[in-house]
Design an enzyme around this catalytic site. Sequence first.
Site, PDB file in Angstrom:
ATOM      1  N   ASP A 137       0.698  -1.318   0.000  1.00  0.00           N
ATOM      2  CA  ASP A 137       0.073   0.041  -0.176  1.00  0.00           C
ATOM      3  C   ASP A 137       0.988   1.127   0.216  1.00  0.00           C
ATOM      4  O   ASP A 137       1.739   1.292   0.767  1.00  0.00           O
ATOM      5  CB  ASP A 137      -0.754  -0.097   1.391  1.00  0.00           C
ATOM      6  CG  ASP A 137      -2.060   1.039   1.376  1.00  0.00           C
ATOM      7  OD1 ASP A 137      -2.965   1.181   1.069  1.00  0.00           O
ATOM      8  OD2 ASP A 137      -1.515   2.263   1.628  1.00  0.00           O
TER       9      ASP A 137
ATOM     10  N   ASN B 171      -2.065  13.398  -4.043  1.00  0.00           N
ATOM     11  CA  ASN B 171      -3.505  13.651  -4.797  1.00  0.00           C
ATOM     12  C   ASN B 171      -4.086  15.294  -4.353  1.00  0.00           C
ATOM     13  O   ASN B 171      -4.140  15.953  -5.284  1.00  0.00           O
ATOM     14  CB  ASN B 171      -4.840  12.898  -4.221  1.00  0.00           C
ATOM     15  CG  ASN B 171      -4.929  11.568  -5.020  1.00  0.00           C
ATOM     16  OD1 ASN B 171      -4.464  11.481  -6.284  1.00  0.00           O
ATOM     17  ND2 ASN B 171      -5.312  10.552  -4.652  1.00  0.00           N
TER      18      ASN B 171
ATOM     19  N   ASP C  33      -3.218   9.686 -10.532  1.00  0.00           N
ATOM     20  CA  ASP C  33      -3.448   8.522 -11.540  1.00  0.00           C
ATOM     21  C   ASP C  33      -2.145   8.256 -12.152  1.00  0.00           C
ATOM     22  O   ASP C  33      -1.823   7.021 -12.350  1.00  0.00           O
ATOM     23  CB  ASP C  33      -4.543   8.808 -12.443  1.00  0.00           C
ATOM     24  CG  ASP C  33      -5.794   8.856 -12.034  1.00  0.00           C
ATOM     25  OD1 ASP C  33      -6.074   8.443 -10.714  1.00  0.00           O
ATOM     26  OD2 ASP C  33      -7.076   9.163 -12.686  1.00  0.00           O
TER      27      ASP C  33
ATOM     28  N   GLU D  49      -4.929   2.374  -3.840  1.00  0.00           N
ATOM     29  CA  GLU D  49      -3.507   2.578  -3.925  1.00  0.00           C
ATOM     30  C   GLU D  49      -2.551   1.202  -3.316  1.00  0.00           C
ATOM     31  O   GLU D  49      -1.690   1.578  -2.886  1.00  0.00           O
ATOM     32  CB  GLU D  49      -3.080   3.798  -3.462  1.00  0.00           C
ATOM     33  CG  GLU D  49      -3.774   4.449  -2.489  1.00  0.00           C
ATOM     34  CD  GLU D  49      -3.789   3.799  -1.142  1.00  0.00           C
ATOM     35  OE1 GLU D  49      -4.887   3.135  -0.931  1.00  0.00           O
ATOM     36  OE2 GLU D  49      -2.989   4.227  -0.319  1.00  0.00           O
TER      37      GLU D  49
HETATM   38  P1  GH3 Z   1      -1.431   5.516   4.540  1.00  0.00           P
HETATM   39  O1  GH3 Z   1       0.006   5.702   4.292  1.00  0.00           O
HETATM   40  O2  GH3 Z   1      -1.937   5.092   5.702  1.00  0.00           O
HETATM   41  O3  GH3 Z   1      -1.842   4.439   3.311  1.00  0.00           O
HETATM   42  O4  GH3 Z   1      -2.136   6.694   3.890  1.00  0.00           O
HETATM   43  P2  GH3 Z   1      -2.844   7.210   2.365  1.00  0.00           P
HETATM   44  O5  GH3 Z   1      -2.973   8.577   2.301  1.00  0.00           O
HETATM   45  O6  GH3 Z   1      -2.136   6.301   1.464  1.00  0.00           O
HETATM   46  O7  GH3 Z   1      -3.886   6.207   2.675  1.00  0.00           O
HETATM   47  P3  GH3 Z   1      -5.578   6.830   2.746  1.00  0.00           P
HETATM   48  O8  GH3 Z   1      -6.153   5.495   2.851  1.00  0.00           O
HETATM   49  O9  GH3 Z   1      -5.714   7.788   3.679  1.00  0.00           O
HETATM   50  O10 GH3 Z   1      -5.894   7.426   1.259  1.00  0.00           O
HETATM   51  C1  GH3 Z   1      -5.759   6.612   0.062  1.00  0.00           C
HETATM   52  C2  GH3 Z   1      -5.856   7.569  -0.923  1.00  0.00           C
HETATM   53  O11 GH3 Z   1      -5.583   6.964  -2.344  1.00  0.00           O
HETATM   54  C3  GH3 Z   1      -7.031   8.726  -1.050  1.00  0.00           C
HETATM   55  C4  GH3 Z   1      -7.522   8.109  -2.422  1.00  0.00           C
HETATM   56  O12 GH3 Z   1      -8.136   9.384  -2.961  1.00  0.00           O
HETATM   57  C5  GH3 Z   1      -6.306   7.712  -3.202  1.00  0.00           C
HETATM   58  N1  GH3 Z   1      -6.893   6.846  -4.314  1.00  0.00           N
HETATM   59  C6  GH3 Z   1      -7.416   5.755  -4.390  1.00  0.00           C
HETATM   60  N2  GH3 Z   1      -7.534   5.374  -5.608  1.00  0.00           N
HETATM   61  C7  GH3 Z   1      -7.098   6.150  -6.408  1.00  0.00           C
HETATM   62  C8  GH3 Z   1      -6.910   6.424  -7.773  1.00  0.00           C
HETATM   63  O13 GH3 Z   1      -7.827   5.556  -8.535  1.00  0.00           O
HETATM   64  N3  GH3 Z   1      -6.431   7.580  -8.385  1.00  0.00           N
HETATM   65  C9  GH3 Z   1      -5.866   8.305  -7.595  1.00  0.00           C
HETATM   66  N4  GH3 Z   1      -5.424   9.703  -7.881  1.00  0.00           N
HETATM   67  N5  GH3 Z   1      -6.185   8.337  -6.140  1.00  0.00           N
HETATM   68  C10 GH3 Z   1      -6.785   7.244  -5.540  1.00  0.00           C
HETATM   69 MG    MG Z   2      -2.050   4.264   1.296  1.00  0.00          MG
END
Ligand code: GH3
Ligand code: MG
Length: 320
Positions: free
Chosen positions: A187, A195, A204, A230
Amino acid sequence: MKSPFCGDTVNSRPFTLLVVDDSQSTLPRLARALGPEDFALRITAHGPEVPRLAREVSLVVLCPGEDTQASVGLLERLIPEEGPVGPPVVLVAPPEPRAFWLEALRRGAEVVLDPWTPDELVARVHRALAAQARMASLAAQVSELQRLSSTDGLTGLHNHRHFQERLREEFRRAQRYDDSLSLILLDLDYFKEINDKYGHSAGDGVLREVAAALTRGVRETDLVARYGGEEFAVLLPRTHLTGALTVAERVRRELRALRLEVSDSLQVTASLGVSSFPHRTVLTPEQLLLTADEALYQAKRDGRDRICLHPQLPVGPLGT
Ligand code: GH3
Ligand code: MG
């Protein structure tokens, strides 16, 4: 009797028809009927090589030989009830014996009975070719749909659904052959910040670059999937825990070193959880997933940018 034309290709026209006929009397009529239709004709007599020749043409025009039993055998090989589908068959046959042409009809051949006219024969050939083309187009659509249904649209990796199927398959295989199977769940750290800072479409792009780096970093026999937003999964068949740890460490370092398009100064890191079969607590595919997930969350809790393995044995922080 062997045809003097055996194996001849008249020319390279779009559809090549294999005419299987032992009788020199009907051959010229068949050739006259089909020739003007712009078909290339390959002509051969009955014989063991017919099924092989049939694989090289668009359609087979079959006239039964004198040995009915041999003709039935050939028909069975040209239109098997199971297995790969060959080219369509148009049977040109006398009305008797009925059993032969009825069997051909049942198997899906077009049947033209004596006395036949050229226009009927040509219409049957076109009908069989059109049906074959429709089948081929449907098969291509099905295979494209299968590909799409197992692919993640953003990264081109395998998707969650496909990963779940393969996890179960590989687990069964490892159990049956007493083999090892490892799983890395990965992860990205603080991905939300990327983002927030650079925008969702830049995010993306990063996901795509990470996916490409993961694919480069593992063997072709390993399976890389986008598990969720992610989060990524790498399934490593025939790999023990120590091997999986080596892969995980290489992947972690490569991601860290990745020069991202969005900004030279941006560094992406990931937390990784590793689990392996066989292990006394890993008796099902669900347990392999769960233990890797637990290890991943341990890596997050321990400070991120590190690898944890089941059962909660941190091997990081693994530095620079
Ligand atoms: P952590 O270290 O705890 O994993 O923090 P994090 O910010 O990676 O985790 P969190 O679960 O808070 O946020 C995940 C982020 O991933 C938020 C979401 O918008 C982003 N995300 C998920 N899928 C996609 C995608 O397809 N495209 C983009 N650009 N962002 C994505
Ligand atoms: Mg994450």
